[in-house]
Motif scaffolding. Structure first.
Motif, PDB file in Angstrom:
ATOM      1  N   ILE A  87       0.832  -1.199   0.000  1.00  0.00           N
ATOM      2  CA  ILE A  87       0.000   0.000   0.000  1.00  0.00           C
ATOM      3  C   ILE A  87       0.869   1.252   0.000  1.00  0.00           C
ATOM      4  N   LYS A  88       2.050   1.189   0.635  1.00  0.00           N
ATOM      5  CA  LYS A  88       2.959   2.332   0.630  1.00  0.00           C
ATOM      6  C   LYS A  88       3.385   2.713  -0.784  1.00  0.00           C
ATOM      7  N   MET A  89       3.325   1.765  -1.711  1.00  0.00           N
ATOM      8  CA  MET A  89       3.742   2.017  -3.083  1.00  0.00           C
ATOM      9  C   MET A  89       2.700   2.837  -3.871  1.00  0.00           C
ATOM     10  N   VAL A  90       1.473   2.928  -3.376  1.00  0.00           N
ATOM     11  CA  VAL A  90       0.423   3.693  -4.056  1.00  0.00           C
ATOM     12  C   VAL A  90       0.706   5.174  -3.854  1.00  0.00           C
ATOM     13  N   PRO A  91       0.807   5.946  -4.954  1.00  0.00           N
ATOM     14  CA  PRO A  91       1.123   7.372  -4.814  1.00  0.00           C
ATOM     15  C   PRO A  91      -0.070   8.163  -4.268  1.00  0.00           C
ATOM     16  N   SER A  92      -0.043   8.442  -2.966  1.00  0.00           N
ATOM     17  CA  SER A  92      -1.119   9.194  -2.328  1.00  0.00           C
ATOM     18  C   SER A  92      -0.682   9.554  -0.921  1.00  0.00           C
ATOM     19  N   GLY A  93      -1.559  10.189  -0.177  1.00  0.00           N
ATOM     20  CA  GLY A  93      -1.275  10.486   1.218  1.00  0.00           C
ATOM     21  C   GLY A  93      -0.865  11.913   1.452  1.00  0.00           C
ATOM     22  N   ILE A  94      -0.244  12.122   2.596  1.00  0.00           N
ATOM     23  CA  ILE A  94       0.209  13.455   2.987  1.00  0.00           C
ATOM     24  C   ILE A  94       1.720  13.439   3.169  1.00  0.00           C
ATOM     25  N   LYS A  95       2.325  14.583   2.987  1.00  0.00           N
ATOM     26  CA  LYS A  95       3.775  14.670   3.135  1.00  0.00           C
ATOM     27  C   LYS A  95       4.105  15.219   4.518  1.00  0.00           C
ATOM     28  N   LYS A 124      10.129  14.819   4.649  1.00  0.00           N
ATOM     29  CA  LYS A 124      10.473  14.291   3.331  1.00  0.00           C
ATOM     30  C   LYS A 124       9.732  13.003   3.007  1.00  0.00           C
ATOM     31  N   GLU A 125       8.934  12.531   3.954  1.00  0.00           N
ATOM     32  CA  GLU A 125       8.238  11.249   3.790  1.00  0.00           C
ATOM     33  C   GLU A 125       6.803  11.440   3.326  1.00  0.00           C
ATOM     34  N   GLN A 126       6.358  10.575   2.428  1.00  0.00           N
ATOM     35  CA  GLN A 126       4.969  10.527   1.995  1.00  0.00           C
ATOM     36  C   GLN A 126       4.265   9.461   2.829  1.00  0.00           C
ATOM     37  N   LEU A 127       3.193   9.811   3.514  1.00  0.00           N
ATOM     38  CA  LEU A 127       2.516   8.907   4.429  1.00  0.00           C
ATOM     39  C   LEU A 127       1.091   8.642   3.940  1.00  0.00           C
ATOM     40  N   ASN A 128       0.774   7.360   3.682  1.00  0.00           N
ATOM     41  CA  ASN A 128      -0.588   7.020   3.267  1.00  0.00           C
ATOM     42  C   ASN A 128      -1.177   5.873   4.076  1.00  0.00           C
ATOM     43  N   ILE A 129      -0.405   5.317   5.006  1.00  0.00           N
ATOM     44  CA  ILE A 129      -0.921   4.219   5.823  1.00  0.00           C
ATOM     45  C   ILE A 129      -0.206   4.192   7.175  1.00  0.00           C
ATOM     46  N   LEU A 130      -0.982   3.911   8.200  1.00  0.00           N
ATOM     47  CA  LEU A 130      -0.439   3.686   9.539  1.00  0.00           C
ATOM     48  C   LEU A 130      -0.948   2.340  10.009  1.00  0.00           C
ATOM     49  N   LEU A 154      -6.743   3.665  -2.165  1.00  0.00           N
ATOM     50  CA  LEU A 154      -6.012   2.929  -1.140  1.00  0.00           C
ATOM     51  C   LEU A 154      -6.831   1.760  -0.609  1.00  0.00           C
ATOM     52  N   PHE A 155      -8.126   1.992  -0.389  1.00  0.00           N
ATOM     53  CA  PHE A 155      -8.973   0.939   0.146  1.00  0.00           C
ATOM     54  C   PHE A 155      -9.113  -0.220  -0.838  1.00  0.00           C
TER      55      PHE A 155
END
Length: 87
Positions: free
Chosen positions: A5-13, A16-22, A41-42
């Protein structure tokens, strides 16, 4: 699953890190800028879970929108009906 899922281009920055899943234990939070990102993402998470034979519990799945204007009309992603989390 989280690595895929981290490979999907989305989320918040953040920095320097792009975050889309916790993830913590057996809980996962998907993070996106808008409902389109969250849906992508879902769907990706659902596809990966299916490959591993993991089910998503519809009764425990909720969404939360953190913004001033909340205009989400549909509360369904794929075949799952998602409950809104009230704060």
């Amino acid at each position: 699953m989280i690595q895929s899922i981290k490979m999907v281009p989305s989320g918040i920055k953040i920095g320097k890190e792009q975050l889309n899943i916790l993830g913590y234990a057996d809980d996962i939070a998907l993070i996106g800028k808008n409902k389109i990102e969250i849906r992508k993402l879902f769907v990706e998470m659902e596809n990966i879970a299916r490959k591993f034979g993991i089910g998503i519990n519809q009764e425990k799945t909720k969404y939360m929108i953190v913004e001033r204007k909340n205009n989400l009309k549909k509360n369904k992603i794929g075949h799952l009906k998602i409950k809104k989390l009230q704060i």
